[in-house]
Motif scaffolding. Structure first.
Motif, mmCIF file in Angstrom:
data_model
loop_
_atom_site.group_PDB
_atom_site.id
_atom_site.type_symbol
_atom_site.label_atom_id
_atom_site.label_comp_id
_atom_site.label_asym_id
_atom_site.label_seq_id
_atom_site.Cartn_x
_atom_site.Cartn_y
_atom_site.Cartn_z
ATOM 1 N N MET A 23 16.694 16.586 -19.619
ATOM 2 C CA MET A 23 18.067 16.284 -20.046
ATOM 3 C C MET A 23 18.060 15.230 -21.150
ATOM 4 S SD MET A 23 20.351 13.602 -19.579
ATOM 5 C CE MET A 23 19.762 12.755 -18.130
ATOM 6 N N ARG A 24 17.252 14.206 -20.964
ATOM 7 C CA ARG A 24 17.225 13.102 -21.937
ATOM 8 C C ARG A 24 16.781 13.597 -23.320
ATOM 9 N NH1 ARG A 24 14.849 7.025 -20.888
ATOM 10 N NH2 ARG A 24 14.868 6.412 -23.058
ATOM 11 N N ARG A 25 15.785 14.490 -23.330
ATOM 12 C CA ARG A 25 15.329 15.036 -24.619
ATOM 13 C C ARG A 25 16.456 15.800 -25.313
ATOM 14 N NH1 ARG A 25 10.938 18.922 -24.214
ATOM 15 N NH2 ARG A 25 11.213 18.959 -26.457
ATOM 16 N N THR A 30 20.803 15.637 -29.797
ATOM 17 C CA THR A 30 22.151 15.774 -30.385
ATOM 18 C C THR A 30 22.377 14.731 -31.469
ATOM 19 O OG1 THR A 30 23.208 14.236 -28.828
ATOM 20 C CG2 THR A 30 23.157 16.574 -28.184
ATOM 21 N N GLY A 31 21.534 13.680 -31.467
ATOM 22 C CA GLY A 31 21.693 12.624 -32.472
ATOM 23 C C GLY A 31 22.712 11.562 -32.084
ATOM 24 N N VAL A 32 23.333 11.713 -30.904
ATOM 25 C CA VAL A 32 24.306 10.701 -30.449
ATOM 26 C C VAL A 32 23.569 9.391 -30.175
ATOM 27 C CG1 VAL A 32 25.814 10.061 -28.508
ATOM 28 C CG2 VAL A 32 25.981 12.325 -29.521
ATOM 29 N N GLU A 33 24.151 8.288 -30.603
ATOM 30 C CA GLU A 33 23.529 6.968 -30.439
ATOM 31 C C GLU A 33 23.706 6.484 -29.007
ATOM 32 O OE1 GLU A 33 22.737 4.505 -33.368
ATOM 33 O OE2 GLU A 33 22.147 6.446 -34.172
ATOM 34 N N LEU A 34 22.733 6.778 -28.153
ATOM 35 C CA LEU A 34 22.816 6.369 -26.744
ATOM 36 C C LEU A 34 21.552 5.617 -26.360
ATOM 37 C CD1 LEU A 34 23.965 9.239 -24.337
ATOM 38 C CD2 LEU A 34 25.246 7.257 -25.097
ATOM 39 N N VAL A 291 21.743 19.500 -14.726
ATOM 40 C CA VAL A 291 21.845 18.105 -15.169
ATOM 41 C C VAL A 291 22.096 18.047 -16.683
ATOM 42 C CG1 VAL A 291 19.381 17.512 -15.525
ATOM 43 C CG2 VAL A 291 20.981 15.778 -14.707
ATOM 44 N N ILE A 292 21.642 19.062 -17.422
ATOM 45 C CA ILE A 292 21.929 19.097 -18.870
ATOM 46 C C ILE A 292 23.434 19.337 -19.084
ATOM 47 C CG2 ILE A 292 21.567 20.490 -20.962
ATOM 48 C CD1 ILE A 292 18.567 20.708 -20.010
#
Ligand code: NAI
Length: 353
Positions: A23-25, A30-34, A291-292
């Motif tokens: 999920m984290r990958r 997506t490029g979202v800043e998290l 979870v994704i």
């Protein structure tokens, strides 16, 4: 420059570390800043850190207000979880985590993606179970009276019932859904389920554009199997929602396809609706889609609607192609293989194959 958001990240037990890594990958692609603040809970935390829901994990969730987690196993011989520094006791680490976040709504969407093996592939299945998780029958108020007798207590309040009903109607309004079902067994539980139902219809009066109906839990199972397209939003007390949402997940392909979110007034924690699947843990074959898709719900919640839509679109294209399905869906793919493919799809324009 956009601001980087931090979310609490709990890998969990069993297949949890495998599916949350996948999920984290996908989220990172997506490029979202998290930023992910890694914390622990469950059986692993109990063994390594001495508590199944450590204070540091609760503090992280209270600080970040948003978290995403893998499933948690109930520690062996530790059936009651007491929250650190409080008198609050819960039946499982997951219930304790929800309690610490003051979660009251567990939202479990069930949408059938074209191409997912299911007996309902020709039916339009797109429903959301809204389960009450702060009261009802899962408060852990159980006792053994003597060697041969035991009892459990369920608790229902007007406030809790109105709050979950309003949550369900608001969700329906926001998502343009036309019908809300209340699930109950008020013919037997006249007081508890009766109160839940009265509160539901009181709240329904505020949402005249949405059809409000009720159905008994047993009848709902039969109706669901006969024609799941008749359900849209389903508001349910704790135990019925738990049971029904495994059925709705099975209809859309199985437990590995059921995402979810726990919402309180301030904190939201996203998680798949399945458990730690100890029978397949460590083999790299768990389906990470639930979870994704939970992460896509998290991205929506954080206001990254575009990234959330891109993740769901990548999932949809993955199933249209139908390659690399994990064994629960009849394939021989791997958890990592699913993540690899989704990352590739996220990098391609939506029309590409
Ligand atoms: P489970 O959901 O872990 O497994 C039931 C069946 O579904 C198993 O055959 C499993 O292999 C399969 N399955 C589940 N998720 C899958 C996935 N992503 N991909 C492929 N197959 C999948 O339920 P079970 O066995 O009753 O519970 C195992 C443990 O998980 C228990 O300790 C239970 O307390 C815990 N649990 C934790 C939850 C949470 O933290 N949210 C929720 C439910 C159970």
């Amino acid at each position: 420059m956009s601001e980087r958001t931090t979310v609490t990240f709990i890998p969990g037990d069993g297949i949890g570390p495998e599916i949350t890594a996948a999920m984290r990958r996908v989220v990172e692609a997506t490029g979202v800043e998290l930023s992910f603040d890694v914390q622990h809970a469950g059986d692993g935390a109990h063994r390594k850190l001495g508590h199944p829901v450590p204070a540091a994990t609760i503090e992280s969730l209270r600080r970040n207000k948003v978290g995403i987690k893998g499933p948690l196993i109930v520690p062996w011989r530790s059936p009651v979880v007491q929250l650190p520094g409080t008198e609050e006791r819960y039946a499982t680490p997951n219930a304790a985590l929800r309690g610490a976040c003051r979660a009251f709504a567990n939202v479990r969407p069930a949408r059938l993606f074209p191409g997912v093996p299911s007996r309902f592939q020709d039916v339009n299945v797109d429903m959301v179970v809204v389960r009450e998780v702060s009261e009802g029958a899962y408060l852990g108020r159980e006792r053994r009276i003597d060697a041969d007798h035991a009892e459990a207590t369920a608790a229902t309040s007007r406030g809790g019932s109105e709050r979950i009903a309003r949550f369900g109607f608001e969700l329906a309004r926001k998502q343009g859904r036309g019908r809300v079902h209340a699930i109950h067994k008020a013919n037997v539980f006249d007081q508890t389920d009766g109160l839940f139902l009265d509160a539901f219809y009181d709240v329904a009066k505020e949402y005249t554009e949405i059809e409000a109906v009720d159905i008994m839990i047993d009848a709902s199972m039969a109706a669901m199997i006969r024609d799941p397209s008749q359900f849209d939003v389903i508001v349910a007390p704790n135990q019925y929602g738990d049971i029904l949402s495994d059925l709705t997940a099975a209809i859309v392909g199985g437990l590995g396809m059921g995402p979810g979110a726990n919402h309180g007034a301030e904190i939201s924690v996203f998680e798949a609706c399945h458990g730690a699947a100890p029978d397949i843990a460590g083999q790299g074959i768990a389906n990470p889609m639930a979870v994704i898709l939970s992460a896509a719900m998290m991205l929506d919640h954080l206001g990254h609607d575009d990234a959330a839509t891109r993740v769901r679109s990548a999932v949809a294209r993955f199933f249209v192609k139908g390659e690399g399905l994990t064994p629960d869906l009849g394939g021989s793919g791997t958890t990592q293989g699913v993540a690899d493919r989704l990352v590739e799809l996220l990098e391609q324009p939506p029309g590409a194959r």
